[in-house]
Design a protein around this motif. Structure first.
Motif, PDB file in Angstrom:
ATOM      1  N   HIS A 124       0.868  -1.177   0.000  1.00 52.61           N
ATOM      2  CA  HIS A 124       0.000   0.000   0.000  1.00 52.61           C
ATOM      3  C   HIS A 124       0.906   1.228   0.000  1.00 52.61           C
ATOM      4  O   HIS A 124       1.891   1.276   0.730  1.00 52.61           O
ATOM      5  CB  HIS A 124      -0.888  -0.019   1.248  1.00 52.61           C
ATOM      6  CG  HIS A 124      -1.942   1.024   1.244  1.00 52.61           C
ATOM      7  ND1 HIS A 124      -1.695   2.328   1.594  1.00 52.61           N
ATOM      8  CD2 HIS A 124      -3.250   0.974   0.909  1.00 52.61           C
ATOM      9  CE1 HIS A 124      -2.794   3.031   1.495  1.00 52.61           C
ATOM     10  NE2 HIS A 124      -3.754   2.227   1.076  1.00 52.61           N
ATOM     11  N   PRO A 125       0.591   2.253  -0.787  1.00 58.38           N
ATOM     12  CA  PRO A 125       1.494   3.406  -0.908  1.00 58.38           C
ATOM     13  C   PRO A 125       1.780   4.136   0.405  1.00 58.38           C
ATOM     14  O   PRO A 125       2.868   4.670   0.582  1.00 58.38           O
ATOM     15  CB  PRO A 125       0.788   4.330  -1.899  1.00 58.38           C
ATOM     16  CG  PRO A 125      -0.568   3.787  -2.105  1.00 58.38           C
ATOM     17  CD  PRO A 125      -0.594   2.377  -1.613  1.00 58.38           C
ATOM     18  N   ASN A 126       0.815   4.166   1.328  1.00 56.22           N
ATOM     19  CA  ASN A 126       1.010   4.931   2.561  1.00 56.22           C
ATOM     20  C   ASN A 126       1.171   4.071   3.812  1.00 56.22           C
ATOM     21  O   ASN A 126       1.599   4.575   4.844  1.00 56.22           O
ATOM     22  CB  ASN A 126      -0.180   5.876   2.789  1.00 56.22           C
ATOM     23  CG  ASN A 126      -0.376   6.826   1.631  1.00 56.22           C
ATOM     24  OD1 ASN A 126       0.578   7.327   1.063  1.00 56.22           O
ATOM     25  ND2 ASN A 126      -1.616   7.047   1.262  1.00 56.22           N
ATOM     26  N   CYS A 158      -6.507   0.171   4.551  1.00 54.51           N
ATOM     27  CA  CYS A 158      -6.046  -0.104   3.193  1.00 54.51           C
ATOM     28  C   CYS A 158      -7.181  -0.487   2.251  1.00 54.51           C
ATOM     29  O   CYS A 158      -6.948  -0.633   1.052  1.00 54.51           O
ATOM     30  CB  CYS A 158      -5.019  -1.233   3.235  1.00 54.51           C
ATOM     31  SG  CYS A 158      -5.653  -2.775   3.942  1.00 54.51           S
TER      32      CYS A 158
END
Length: 160
Positions: A25-27, A77
């Motif tokens: 997940h990007p963050n 997410c």
């Protein structure tokens, strides 16, 4: 739920079905993807002492977080198959609805799998509606009269 030896301890069976490096997940870092059996909506689980337990609930219990039956587990997410406790948080039904709506995950209009009408049909209904013909329109389009009322008053299909 087959695929692992039921004589193994539940924790071992759980970890045999978790892939920690499949999806990033990007963050939030990596999702811990449940690779065991899943329902159609993506949530997975396993049997423990002849009781079915949802994988994300069991993951939180392994992390030392107790979850009551009334509590919902929400995913930061937005991946139902993720069991990473850092991606999960507790909430109520109302919190779950707010989270869903704030992220635009509500299926509106034709995207809703329960929708009986198309956007074009709703536009037709609105153009054909005159006071007193709601029941006739309902019969014509195969819906209940209160559906016509909700369309006309903007309580349904308000984005059109």
């Amino acid at each position: 739920m087959s695929g692992t030896n039921p004589k193994l301890p539940p924790e071992v069976r759980f970890w045999l079905r978790v892939n920690k490096r499949l999806i990033k997940h990007p963050n939030l870092g990596y999702c811990w993807e449940w690779t065991g059996s899943k329902f159609g909506d993506g949530y997975g689980g396993m049997y423990i002492d002849k009781k079915f337990v949802l994988a994300h609930r069991y993951s939180l219990s392994l992390a030392g977080i107790q979850v009551s039956k009334e509590q919902k587990i929400l995913h930061k997410c937005d991946r139902p198959s993720c069991v990473n406790p850092r991606h999960l948080f507790l909430g109520s039904d109302a919190d779950n609805v707010r989270d869903r709506d704030s992220k635009g995950r509500q299926a509106w209009g034709e995207r809703n799998r329960h929708a009986k009408l198309t956007g074009d049909q709703v536009k037709e209904i609105r153009s054909k509606y005159v006071k007193g013909n709601g029941a006739k329109l309902a019969k014509e389009y195969g819906v209940m009269p209160f559906t016509i009322t909700r369309i006309i008053t903007g309580k349904r299909w308000k984005l059109l």
